[in-house]
Design a protein around this motif. Structure first.
Motif, mmCIF file in Angstrom:
data_model
loop_
_atom_site.group_PDB
_atom_site.id
_atom_site.type_symbol
_atom_site.label_atom_id
_atom_site.label_comp_id
_atom_site.label_asym_id
_atom_site.label_seq_id
_atom_site.Cartn_x
_atom_site.Cartn_y
_atom_site.Cartn_z
ATOM 1 N N ARG A 1 1.113 14.865 8.591
ATOM 2 C CA ARG A 1 1.323 16.301 8.824
ATOM 3 C C ARG A 1 0.431 16.706 9.986
ATOM 4 O O ARG A 1 -0.735 17.017 9.801
ATOM 5 C CB ARG A 1 0.945 17.093 7.581
ATOM 6 N N GLU B 1 1.095 18.143 0.409
ATOM 7 C CA GLU B 1 1.140 16.776 0.934
ATOM 8 C C GLU B 1 2.510 16.130 0.729
ATOM 9 O O GLU B 1 2.980 15.402 1.578
ATOM 10 C CB GLU B 1 0.116 15.895 0.217
ATOM 11 N N HIS B 2 3.099 16.370 -0.427
ATOM 12 C CA HIS B 2 4.229 15.535 -0.805
ATOM 13 C C HIS B 2 5.574 16.238 -0.915
ATOM 14 O O HIS B 2 6.582 15.587 -1.127
ATOM 15 C CB HIS B 2 3.944 14.848 -2.143
ATOM 16 N N GLN C 1 -7.822 0.950 9.670
ATOM 17 C CA GLN C 1 -6.948 1.612 8.691
ATOM 18 C C GLN C 1 -7.096 3.123 8.719
ATOM 19 O O GLN C 1 -6.170 3.845 8.389
ATOM 20 C CB GLN C 1 -7.264 1.104 7.283
ATOM 21 N N PHE D 1 -2.634 21.586 -3.016
ATOM 22 C CA PHE D 1 -2.801 20.433 -2.129
ATOM 23 C C PHE D 1 -1.778 19.311 -2.339
ATOM 24 O O PHE D 1 -1.120 18.894 -1.376
ATOM 25 C CB PHE D 1 -4.237 19.901 -2.244
ATOM 26 N N ARG E 1 0.808 -1.207 0.000
ATOM 27 C CA ARG E 1 0.000 0.000 0.000
ATOM 28 C C ARG E 1 0.851 1.271 0.000
ATOM 29 O O ARG E 1 0.609 2.198 -0.761
ATOM 30 C CB ARG E 1 -0.904 -0.038 1.238
ATOM 31 N N GLU F 1 -1.724 20.005 9.881
ATOM 32 C CA GLU F 1 -2.818 19.916 8.911
ATOM 33 C C GLU F 1 -3.945 19.030 9.443
ATOM 34 O O GLU F 1 -5.127 19.364 9.350
ATOM 35 C CB GLU F 1 -2.256 19.354 7.601
ATOM 36 N N ARG G 1 -3.528 5.355 12.842
ATOM 37 C CA ARG G 1 -2.347 5.711 12.072
ATOM 38 C C ARG G 1 -1.834 7.041 12.583
ATOM 39 O O ARG G 1 -2.614 7.915 12.915
ATOM 40 C CB ARG G 1 -2.716 5.915 10.598
ATOM 41 N N ARG H 1 -7.318 11.061 5.328
ATOM 42 C CA ARG H 1 -7.620 12.463 5.080
ATOM 43 C C ARG H 1 -9.100 12.784 5.301
ATOM 44 O O ARG H 1 -9.437 13.832 5.843
ATOM 45 C CB ARG H 1 -7.208 12.766 3.638
ATOM 46 N N TYR I 1 1.285 4.106 -3.041
ATOM 47 C CA TYR I 1 1.059 5.536 -2.922
ATOM 48 C C TYR I 1 2.265 6.325 -3.419
ATOM 49 O O TYR I 1 2.128 7.394 -3.995
ATOM 50 C CB TYR I 1 0.691 5.906 -1.479
ATOM 51 N N VAL J 1 -2.635 10.317 -1.640
ATOM 52 C CA VAL J 1 -3.095 10.683 -0.300
ATOM 53 C C VAL J 1 -4.191 9.691 0.060
ATOM 54 O O VAL J 1 -5.137 9.513 -0.682
ATOM 55 C CB VAL J 1 -3.660 12.115 -0.283
ATOM 56 N N ASP J 2 -4.030 9.049 1.217
ATOM 57 C CA ASP J 2 -4.997 8.037 1.606
ATOM 58 C C ASP J 2 -6.306 8.695 2.044
ATOM 59 O O ASP J 2 -6.310 9.444 3.017
ATOM 60 C CB ASP J 2 -4.406 7.219 2.768
ATOM 61 N N PRO J 3 -7.410 8.461 1.319
ATOM 62 C CA PRO J 3 -8.658 9.122 1.704
ATOM 63 C C PRO J 3 -9.152 8.685 3.084
ATOM 64 O O PRO J 3 -9.869 9.427 3.742
ATOM 65 C CB PRO J 3 -9.646 8.714 0.617
ATOM 66 N N LEU J 4 -8.744 7.479 3.527
ATOM 67 C CA LEU J 4 -9.157 7.045 4.868
ATOM 68 C C LEU J 4 -8.581 7.987 5.911
ATOM 69 O O LEU J 4 -9.244 8.409 6.845
ATOM 70 C CB LEU J 4 -8.676 5.619 5.138
#
Lengths: 265, 260
Positions: free
Chosen positions: B35, A109-110, B27, A105, A74, B38, B31, B141, A78, B136-139
């Motif tokens: 950030r 994030e990155h 999940q 955005f 996973r 944010e 975690r 975010r 990403y 970006v993991d929507p879970l």
């Protein structure tokens, strides 16, 4: 074959009972624009989702830059996706952020850039799609064409190696279509991006594509340069390119013999 | 025979979806934030929309329920000449039962349904896919801040509900019906204990908050991304959420107050 960025190898995929792909193989050359075309419902968008590993194939493999994208963990997936940009059919702008925030955005994030560097890059990306003046607007205030250009600016925010366009021309007026064609070509050439374009707008797609694949009925029915495709003598390809209402793909949806008895209103 | 097989299949299906919902929750919540600043901003935003915006309905309902309780309680207690006990009745009923349960039911309707609809619409407009495509993991975010905000807000709202309920009851019984205010407060003080009443009620609200918010965010995330699918998911949030609250309430009450 030239250097392939994406290789789809013998992929089969079905959704519930419906078989969408049967043993499909195709290649997407590096640094070129590849158009994947076909009638609605042949799973063109599904192909993009398979490449981005949002969906997993039933069998077969998808290699992106030599890596089997579906075998990644996973967190590695990403990471791999940071090298991809995707322009969604609906634009998919985040409705609670302004245009500038949408584009900022992925960088926030990155990357470790500070606020000033990010805002400079946001304006630069917006300039490249001709919408610097719209930075402060909210997505709900944009026209359809503008929303798609903003989404494009966001898709290229991290300077990806691969940009996927899902039906970029659908529902656009002729001027917007022209703008998008120009932008896609420009981006591909100036930033050495590999582009994949999924569309059923024959004219626009053939005008910019270096490489064309036509999908129909779960198979690749033609693959080659735009000229080769136009010159193809495959009846199914010609029907699609010329928009003939009847041919190998029948006008009438197939019906079972008893349908006249069943339909009662 | 066929019926048995169907029953088994339905049970397995249900177990599978419970398992999926569990993995989904783990999940999204367990975690570390990438950030922190944010994430904190996102959480505050959700605390506002889930909690602060639910305040009006909670305060108004709390006041009315307290007033009704006082009226009903007074009319019966007055027959026995013990109308001062209305304060005790109010406080115990609100803190043990009505506070957590009614607040949770209101919360399922007010905040739970809007969470489901919002997440469902984000899915329908490909915003969730968009987060995934950006790596970006929507879970993390989208789901985590909403879930955490719900779990923080509901227990606090239930305390506010009980407090306004007692004030509503006070206005009706003391200022209107003429119950002696000293007796009203002292009987309440005598009979309400921090651990058995206030703490137990709070623990109930914590359980309800996890159940309702979990159902709401899961239904939104798993909904069929069409207008019909979002409508159905929103309905399921309110129906399943309310049933879960009432069933959990029975189990918790039996565990807390059941040993006679």
């Amino acid at each position: 074959m030239t250097d392939a960025y994406i290789e789809v190898q013998n992929v089969s995929f079905s959704r519930g009972e419906r078989l969408i792909y049967e043993n499909v193989s195709l290649t997407i050359p590096r640094g070129k624009i590849t158009a994947v075309m076909g009638p609605s419902g042949t799973g063109k968008t599904t192909l993009l989702r398979l490449i981005a590993a949002q969906l997993a194939p039933d069998s077969g493999a998808v290699l992106v830059d030599g890596q089997n994208i579906h075998s990644l963990s996973r967190s590695n997936l990403y990471k791999a996706r940071k090298k991809m940009g995707m322009l969604f059919q609906s634009g998919a702008l985040f409705s609670d952020m302004s245009v500038a925030e949408n584009i900022a955005f992925p960088m926030e994030e990155h990357t470790k850039l500070d606020a000033e560097a990010i805002s400079n890059r946001v304006l630069e990306k917006l300039y490249s799609v001709g919408l610097r003046g719209a930075a402060e607007l909210m997505p709900s205030e944009l026209s359809g064409g503008m929303a798609r250009r903003v989404a494009l600016a966001r898709a290229i925010a991290l300077d990806p190696e691969l940009v996927m366009y899902d039906e970029p021309f659908t529902g656009q007026d002729p001027i917007s279509k022209g703008v998008l064609v120009k932008l896609i070509r420009q981006l591909n050439d100036s930033a050495k991006i590999t582009s994949v374009l999924v569309s059923h707008d024959v004219e626009e797609s053939l005008s910019i594509a270096d490489h064309v694949c036509i999908l129909a009925g779960g198979r690749v029915i033609a693959e080659g340069s735009a000229e080769e495709i136009k010159a193809s003598d495959n009846a199914e390809v010609q029907q699609f390119l010329n928009g003939e209402p009847d041919g190998p793909v029948p006008f009438h949806y197939p019906e079972s013999s008893s349908v006249a008895d069943k339909v009662s209103l | 025979m066929k019926m048995v097989a169907e029953l088994g299949a339905a049970l397995l299906n249900w177990l599978e979806s419970v398992g999926r919902a569990g993995i989904f929750l783990i999940q999204s919540v367990f975690r570390l934030p990438v950030r922190p600043k944010e994430s904190l901003n996102l959480l505050v935003k959700q605390l506002y929309s889930v909690g602060v915006l639910s305040l009006v309905i909670v305060v108004v309902s709390g006041a009315f329920i307290g007033m009704v309780l006082a009226l009903q309680g007074y009319s019966i207690l007055a027959k026995f000449g013990s109308e001062e006990a209305v304060g005790q009745l109010l406080a115990l009923a609100l803190l043990r039962e009505l506070g957590p349960v009614v607040t949770a039911l209101l919360f399922a309707g007010r905040a739970g349904s809007s969470l489901t609809a919002e997440i469902g619409l984000m899915k329908a407009t490909e915003q969730l896919s968009s987060f995934e495509m950006m790596g970006v993991d929507p879970l993390r975010r989208v789901i985590a801040p909403r879930f955490i905000a719900g779990v923080i807000c509901l227990p606090l709202l239930s305390l506010i509900f009980s407090a306004t309920g007692i004030i509503g009851g006070l206005i009706v019984s003391v200022n209107w019906l003429g119950v002696h205010d000293g007796a009203f407060w002292s009987l309440m003080q005598q009979s309400v204990y921090f651990d058995t009443d206030i703490l137990n009620g709070f623990i109930k609200a914590v359980f309800f908050s996890v159940a309702v918010t979990w159902i709401a965010v899961y239904q939104g995330y798993e909904c069929v991304p069409t207008s019909e699918g979002i409508g159905k998911a929103t309905t399921r949030t309110v129906v399943l959420g309310s049933l879960a609250i009432l069933a959990l309430d029975f189990v918790l009450t039996a565990a807390m107050f059941g040993d006679f």
